[in-house]
Design an enzyme around this catalytic site. Structure first.
Site, mmCIF file in Angstrom:
data_model
loop_
_atom_site.group_PDB
_atom_site.id
_atom_site.type_symbol
_atom_site.label_atom_id
_atom_site.label_comp_id
_atom_site.label_asym_id
_atom_site.label_seq_id
_atom_site.Cartn_x
_atom_site.Cartn_y
_atom_site.Cartn_z
ATOM 1 N N ASN A 124 0.859 -1.171 0.000
ATOM 2 C CA ASN A 124 0.000 0.000 0.000
ATOM 3 C C ASN A 124 0.906 1.234 0.000
ATOM 4 O OD1 ASN A 124 -1.779 2.070 0.510
ATOM 5 N ND2 ASN A 124 -2.371 1.370 2.561
ATOM 6 N N TRP A 125 0.980 1.880 -1.152
ATOM 7 C CA TRP A 125 1.911 3.017 -1.282
ATOM 8 C C TRP A 125 1.396 4.267 -0.578
ATOM 9 C CZ3 TRP A 125 3.545 2.963 -7.210
ATOM 10 C CH2 TRP A 125 4.120 1.713 -7.493
ATOM 11 N N HIS A 150 -9.362 1.408 5.148
ATOM 12 C CA HIS A 150 -8.068 1.540 5.831
ATOM 13 C C HIS A 150 -8.234 2.462 7.050
ATOM 14 C CE1 HIS A 150 -3.906 2.563 6.657
ATOM 15 N NE2 HIS A 150 -3.592 1.470 5.998
ATOM 16 N N GLU A 186 -6.521 4.801 8.119
ATOM 17 C CA GLU A 186 -6.290 6.226 7.840
ATOM 18 C C GLU A 186 -7.542 6.864 7.242
ATOM 19 O OE1 GLU A 186 -2.713 5.472 5.662
ATOM 20 O OE2 GLU A 186 -1.758 4.908 7.551
ATOM 21 N N GLU A 215 -5.076 -4.710 10.772
ATOM 22 C CA GLU A 215 -4.027 -3.707 10.945
ATOM 23 C C GLU A 215 -4.259 -2.962 12.257
ATOM 24 O OE1 GLU A 215 -2.137 -2.580 6.918
ATOM 25 O OE2 GLU A 215 -3.831 -1.251 7.238
ATOM 26 N N GLY A 269 2.930 2.406 10.795
ATOM 27 C CA GLY A 269 3.887 3.493 10.624
ATOM 28 C C GLY A 269 4.627 3.867 11.893
ATOM 29 N N GLY A 276 3.033 -1.071 4.256
ATOM 30 C CA GLY A 276 3.087 0.344 3.912
ATOM 31 C C GLY A 276 4.508 0.743 3.567
ATOM 32 N N GLY A 277 5.188 1.338 4.532
ATOM 33 C CA GLY A 277 6.530 1.914 4.315
ATOM 34 C C GLY A 277 7.502 1.006 3.584
#
Ligand code: 13P
Length: 251
Positions: free
Chosen positions: A9-10, A95, A97, A167, A173, A234-235
């Site tokens: 997931n960019w 998600h 976020e 998640e 993060g 992610g990262g």
């Protein structure tokens, strides 16, 4: 029996040229992998260009969100038929976020899941508790609420087109990964929860990803857990080398 699914997931990262460069390098690194489903989820603007790079390869395309309506006066939104048209096979929905910053709710997640399924897009439905919720013993209640709300009304076949990604918000993060035991505990809880509404067979077939500070260093240990069937990264998905190493740990 469950093929591991590793998705990158960019988030809000990568221009078109950066995304093309990343995907070109990734494609070379994972060319020999045939027992892991590999997915990249670029921002909307890079979907078409990344799709051209991965054509004919073992990498699949995902979007990071979708709107529940097909078309109309909804400025700024992107619909399921549009994502299908650009080459997406998957779409991330709900998600944390989006729940935290953009007002996503279980109801909107459920509407989006149904919209995606109507166009044969496979939803990656994200669920997860916040730190305070974990510390006050609410983890299972939150997970149950997110899972049952997100998949409400789905048939067996529809559910099996979905992936559920656990998640924990406190692990996203932050560098604080859930321990393999913590991940396994929640994944096993989700599988048990599904058997309340679906058959044990359906619950056993559903792929459950873990996400939250997955790195090459911890991926193997997490994926060795019996109910952890992949990772939503992610990262560490923003560099071909680290993402390819995580993919390799799913083999
Ligand atoms: P990080 O791997 O950067 O913690 O992000 C996880 C995530 O939110 C993937 O969807």
């Amino acid at each position: 029996m469950r093929t591991p699914i590793i998705a990158g997931n960019w988030k809000l990262n990568k221009t078109i040229s950066e995304g093309v460069a990343l995907t070109t390098a990734l494609k070379a690194s994972v060319a020999d992998v045939n027992d892991v489903e590999i997915i990249v989820a670029p921002p909307f603007t890079a979907l078409a260009a990344v799709n051209a790079v991965i054509a004919g390869s073992n990498i699949r395309l995902s979007a990071q969100d979708v709107y529940s309506e097909d078309s109309g006066a909804f400025t700024g939104e992107v619909s399921a038929p549009m994502l299908k048209d650009v080459g997406c096979e998957y779409v991330i929905i709900g998600h944390s976020e989006r729940r935290q910053y953009f007002g996503e709710t279980n109801d909107s997640v459920n509407e989006k899941v149904k919209a995606a399924l109507a166009y044969e897009l496979k939803p990656i439905i994200c669920v997860g508790e916040q730190l305070e919720e974990r510390e006050t013993g609410q983890t299972e209640a939150i997970i149950e609420d997110h899972v049952t709300g997100g998949i409400a009304g789905l048939s067996d076949a529809e559910l099996l087109s979905c992936v559920i990604a656990y998640e924990p918000v406190w692990a996203i993060g932050t560098g604080k990964t859930a321990t393999p035991a913590q991940a396994q505990e929640v994944h096993s809880f989700i599988r048990g929860l599904l058997t309340k509404t679906y058959s044990a067979d359906v619950a056993l077939q559903l792929c459950l990803q873990y996400g939250g500070s997955v790195k090459p260093e911890n991926a193997s240990e997490l994926m060795a857990q019996p109910d952890v069937d992949g990772a939503l990264v992610g990262g560490a998905s923003l560099e071909a080398e680290s993402f390819a190493k995580i993919v390799a740990s799913g083999q």
